[in-house]
Design a protein around this motif. Structure first.
Motif, mmCIF file in Angstrom:
data_model
loop_
_atom_site.group_PDB
_atom_site.id
_atom_site.type_symbol
_atom_site.label_atom_id
_atom_site.label_comp_id
_atom_site.label_asym_id
_atom_site.label_seq_id
_atom_site.Cartn_x
_atom_site.Cartn_y
_atom_site.Cartn_z
ATOM 1 N N PRO A 205 0.678 -1.027 -0.172
ATOM 2 C CA PRO A 205 -0.007 0.265 0.554
ATOM 3 C C PRO A 205 0.893 1.240 0.174
ATOM 4 O O PRO A 205 1.906 1.185 0.211
ATOM 5 N N SER A 206 0.235 2.147 -0.457
ATOM 6 C CA SER A 206 1.105 3.820 -0.823
ATOM 7 C C SER A 206 -0.349 4.678 -0.935
ATOM 8 O O SER A 206 -1.628 4.477 -0.960
ATOM 9 N N ARG A 266 7.053 0.377 1.483
ATOM 10 C CA ARG A 266 8.752 -0.002 1.059
ATOM 11 C C ARG A 266 9.830 -1.051 2.117
ATOM 12 O O ARG A 266 10.234 -1.652 1.488
ATOM 13 N N ARG A 267 9.822 -0.896 3.313
ATOM 14 C CA ARG A 267 9.992 -1.095 4.580
ATOM 15 C C ARG A 267 9.594 -2.114 4.764
ATOM 16 O O ARG A 267 10.464 -2.763 6.529
ATOM 17 N N VAL A 268 8.374 -3.159 4.777
ATOM 18 C CA VAL A 268 7.342 -3.892 5.172
ATOM 19 C C VAL A 268 7.953 -4.583 5.144
ATOM 20 O O VAL A 268 7.793 -5.023 3.170
ATOM 21 N N GLY A 271 4.953 -8.509 6.613
ATOM 22 C CA GLY A 271 3.908 -7.635 7.803
ATOM 23 C C GLY A 271 4.575 -6.628 9.028
ATOM 24 O O GLY A 271 4.317 -5.853 9.518
ATOM 25 N N ILE A 272 6.103 -6.974 8.590
ATOM 26 C CA ILE A 272 6.579 -6.158 9.566
ATOM 27 C C ILE A 272 8.157 -4.974 9.300
ATOM 28 O O ILE A 272 8.072 -5.285 8.350
ATOM 29 N N THR A 360 5.621 1.545 12.985
ATOM 30 C CA THR A 360 5.588 0.147 13.254
ATOM 31 C C THR A 360 4.704 0.194 12.131
ATOM 32 O O THR A 360 5.196 -1.524 11.222
ATOM 33 N N GLY A 361 4.566 0.582 10.964
ATOM 34 C CA GLY A 361 3.777 -0.091 9.812
ATOM 35 C C GLY A 361 2.912 0.977 9.651
ATOM 36 O O GLY A 361 3.446 2.472 9.123
#
Ligand SMILES: Cc1cc2nc3c(=O)[nH]c(=O)nc-3n(C[C@H](O)[C@H](O)[C@H](O)COP(=O)(O)OP(=O)(O)OC[C@H]3O[C@@H](n4cnc5c(N)ncnc54)[C@H](O)[C@@H]3O)c2cc1C
Length: 436
Positions: A205-206, A266-268, A271-272, A360-361
């Motif tokens: 998602p963005s 982009r850094r997830v 899910g983490i 956290t995301g």
């Protein structure tokens, strides 16, 4: 529509890019042959342009005066710039004006003059009919296969979910990404392109809400601040955005948070968040801080008996002021203001300029406005939008691995790439008919 008939072009998806592709196909084919071609849009929803209706909070932010290429993202960095270099913003605005959509600027952003997305969809619907484009709604494309027909000619066989079958010489896949599934985009295009041999980057998602440690934001749910938001990755600033931030029970929302959300997404991984990230909110710039420093220092004496909770009275909404004071001062806010030292005031001023939230995301694709990832642009020709794997197959819009920043960039991409795909398909069909 007879199902045995072979069409020249089927466009899968009647959204922003698909409608542009259909119209530009007819404009181009008519300019070379004097006649309109045989084009059909297959649209899953019960009407075309449903997502366009939802854009820009119903106002449709359709482009932006700042067309710097840094606003477009892809694993193949030069792809969006090639396409937008070929079908420029001016070309798009000319195209839109040609079907009756006049635009107006609001800051850098461009909108229809009416500021109503519904008028954009109406203009497209009229144009589809005027350019004799056939449209089938509630037509869910289930499968696309390249098949051999009589005389070694290759055709595409398109199967709908309800069992209907269509044959066509060329296909434009314009079925969008995987965000906002309620509007029809459930990632079908990725599955269809993968089945035809294309590589697809996993969708993320963005332009979406950012989740943070909710301890503080939950208490401020529904409140907004105008501020400078900085996104930090391992302590280093990687994105800054001025604008409104909305506190929610899961984290931060609003235009400034949306704008940097792609960098979080982009850094997830699985899910983490794969690296530590923080958001810093600067509520007051240096000049205002100087004024506040003097005012707050005076309050130590002027409002000596009032509780510390009132130190930021009239500076910020009460709940936000209390949250800042709790963060800066390690003591109950019921003690008198006279108990504060100058160092305490400095601590408050520091938080007013650098209020930290642990990221956290992001919220999921369901809540996002655009999709990061999609079909790899390495396998498409940026001069034509044609697949490099399947002849006479084109892709455009969000189904490809291109996402734009918040501010009209995604519609600009959908329009430019859709127009180019339509033009190219028309030249190819005309060329093949003429070669016979
Ligand atoms: C709430 C919201 C607000 C937004 N606001 C803005 C904004 O203000 N400015 C901006 O630039 N961008 C905005 N966007 C993003 C923008 O709308 C999209 O990037 C753009 O519409 C993508 O165009 P597209 O043609 O690729 O896909 P879409 O417009 O999504 O169209 C794809 C179409 O394909 C259809 N489809 C999907 N699968 C199938 C299938 N199997 N068979 C047949 N049809 C199928 C879908 O129903 C859909 O109609 C917003 C998005 C959302 C969700």
């Amino acid at each position: 529509m007879t199902e045995d008939k072979v069409l020249d072009l089927i466009i899968v998806g009647g959204g922003a890019s698909g409608m542009c592709a259909a119209i530009s196909y007819q404009q181009t084919i008519c300019s070379v042959s004097g006649e309109y071609g045989d084009v059909l849009i297959l649209e899953k929803n019960d009407r075309v342009g449903k997502k366009v209706l939802a854009t820009g909070n119903g106002r449709c932010n359709l482009s932006n005066h700042d067309m710097s290429l840094s606003h477009f993202h892809s694993h193949r960095g030069d792809f969006p710039s090639d396409v937008i270099g070929k079908i420029t913003q001016n070309d798009v605005l000319g195209f839109l004006a040609g079907i009756g959509i006049l635009t107006v600027s609001e800051g850098e952003k461009l909108f229809p003059m009416s500021k109503q997305a519904s008028s954009v969809v109406d203009a497209f619907r009229f144009a589809l009919s005027e350019y004799q484009i056939q449209v089938e709604t509630t037509a869910v494309v289930e499968e696309i296969k390249s098949v051999e027909a009589v005389g070694n000619q290759r055709l595409y066989r398109i199967l709908l979910q309800n069992g209907r079958v269509f044959f066509t010489k060329s296909v434009i896949l314009a079925c969008g990404g995987a965000c906002a599934p309620a509007l029809g985009t459930t990632g079908d295009g990725y599955r269809l392109l993968a089945s035809l041999g294309h590589k697809v980057y996993a969708p993320k998602p963005s332009i979406v809400q950012i989740t943070t440690d909710p301890a503080v934001t939950r208490l401020l749910n529904g409140l907004k601040v105008d501020c400078r938001l900085t996104l930090l990755c391992e302590g280093q600033s990687i994105a800054t955005q001025d604008g409104e931030v909305l506190f929610t029970d899961y984290g931060l929302s609003g235009p400034a948070a949306f704008q940097v959300s792609g960098e979080v997404s982009r850094r997830v991984r699985k899910g983490i968040l794969s690296v530590p990230m923080q958001i810093s909110l600067c509520l007051f710039e240096k000049q205002a801080i100087q004024v506040l420093r003097e005012a707050l220092q005076q309050r130590i004496h002027a409002f000596a008996e009032r509780p510390v909770e009132q130190l930021l009275l009239s500076v910020l909404p009460a709940k936000i002021g209390a949250a800042i004071l709790k963060n800066a001062l390690n003591r109950p806010l019921t003690v008198p203001i006279s108990s504060l030292s100058e160092a305490d005031i400095e601590r408050v001023l520091t938080v007013l300029q650098d209020w930290r939230f642990k990221v956290t995301g992001t919220k999921s694709l369901e809540f996002a406005q655009t999709t990061i990832g999609g079909a790899s642009c390495d396998e498409f020709n940026s001069k034509t939008m044609e697949s490099l794997i399947q002849h006479n197959l084109y892709g455009c819009g969000e189904v490809l691995d291109v996402d734009g920043d918040c501010g009209g960039y995604n519609l600009q991409w959908a329009f430019s790439s859709g127009i180019l795909a339509g033009q190219s398909a028309a030249h190819a069909i005309w060329g093949e008919q003429h070669a016979k």
